[in-house]
Design an enzyme around this catalytic site. Structure first.
Site, mmCIF file in Angstrom:
data_model
loop_
_atom_site.group_PDB
_atom_site.id
_atom_site.type_symbol
_atom_site.label_atom_id
_atom_site.label_comp_id
_atom_site.label_asym_id
_atom_site.label_seq_id
_atom_site.Cartn_x
_atom_site.Cartn_y
_atom_site.Cartn_z
ATOM 1 N N SER A 155 0.864 -1.184 0.000
ATOM 2 C CA SER A 155 0.000 0.000 0.000
ATOM 3 C C SER A 155 0.898 1.229 0.000
ATOM 4 C CB SER A 155 -0.887 -0.003 1.254
ATOM 5 O OG SER A 155 -1.479 1.256 1.488
ATOM 6 N N TYR A 169 -2.754 -2.229 10.307
ATOM 7 C CA TYR A 169 -2.740 -2.236 8.844
ATOM 8 C C TYR A 169 -1.445 -1.628 8.318
ATOM 9 C CZ TYR A 169 -4.302 -1.468 4.030
ATOM 10 O OH TYR A 169 -4.409 -1.468 2.670
#
Length: 286
Positions: A155, A169
């Site tokens: 990401s 995350y």
């Protein structure tokens, strides 16, 4: 296009969203695809997870369009499930040439001091250990054959920034970059390419739940429209309303193709320019 003819791909988290888009893209280019997803119970996730039935529907759709696809139900937290998927791929199509470690969750949103142990453990187990398990499942046969290509899904949050309220995350996406670098170093001498994509704000079900709306809105009554506004602020390209999964899949297909056979250890942002934006403190404290 048929640039993946004769190649077999394993894609985790393929029941919907980015994973399903990656499966469709590779199948449209001639690959035989094995879609791996569900069933799984994730306590810290508030949105509905993909089901085995959804995964089979995507595989059936690919077959109706003339492609080759099977669905295998399993959980990336368990390497035995991934080993079973690899065996199913070999039995149906032949050795796995391509792997996309796509499975991931964005669960509990809370400051570090309020994050539950369950949220921490589940996010690390799926996002990071799941990627590790995927590599472990496919690498041995790739090493035997001295060929293969793997893409890990990180990401923009894994490059050089964090996310307030999303420590588990963010940590996993940073960890995937570390895993990428080691995997590329160790598998490169065996002719295997390992690269990572770092998507920006992608329009999938991972963002379509109330707490996510609230984060994007900066208030407790966020709406889906706030996602659109957040996507605009998360990019520099004109008209961005959230990156479509199919747009990400084009980059994934490139990294897996012969055109990228000289690339390994690459960290590729797919983010509409997010990673080049200047940083500001939106909420300075006196």
């Amino acid at each position: 296009m048929d640039d993946f003819n004769g190649r077999t791909a394993l894609i985790t988290g393929a029941g919907r969203g980015q994973g399903a888009a990656h499966a469709r893209e590779l199948a449209s280019r001639g690959a035989a695809v094995v879609l791996f997803d569900g069933p799984q119970r994730i306590e810290s996730v508030k949105y509905a997870m993909a089901t085995a039935e959804q995964t089979e529907e995507v595989a059936a759709e690919i077959r109706r369009d003339g492609g080759h696809a099977i669905a295998v139900a399993g959980d990336v937290r368990f390497k035995d499930d991934l080993d079973r998927a690899v065996k199913a791929a070999e039995a149906e199509f032949g050795p796995v040439d391509i792997a996309i470690a796509n499975a991931g969750i964005w669960g509990e949103i809370a400051p570090i001091w309020e994050t539950t142990a369950v949220a921490w453990e589940e996010t690390l187990a799926i996002n990071l250990t799941g990627s590790w398990n995927t590599i472990q499942a496919v690498a041995p046969r790739m090493v035997e054959r001295n060929k293969g290509s793997i893409v890990l899904v990180s990401s923009v949050l894994g490059i050089d920034e964090g996310m307030a309220g999303g420590a588990p995350y963010s940590v996993t996406k940073h960890g995937i970059i570390g895993l990428l670098r080691n995997a590329a170093l160790e598998l490169g001498p065996h002719g295997i390419c390992v690269n990572a994509i770092c998507p920006g704000f992608v329009d999938t079900d991972m963002h379509r739940w109330q707490d996510a709306y609230n984060v994007m809105a900066g208030r407790p009554d966020g709406t889906p429209e706030d996602l659109v506004q957040a996507a605009r602020h998360y990019a520099v390209l004109k008209g961005n309303k959230g990156i479509e999964p199919e747009q990400v899949s084009k980059t994934v297909a490139f990294l897996l193709s012969d055109a990228a056979s000289i690339l390994t250890g690459v960290v590729m942002p797919v983010d509409a320019g997010h990673s080049i934006m200047s940083r500001v403190n939106q909420s300075p404290v006196d």
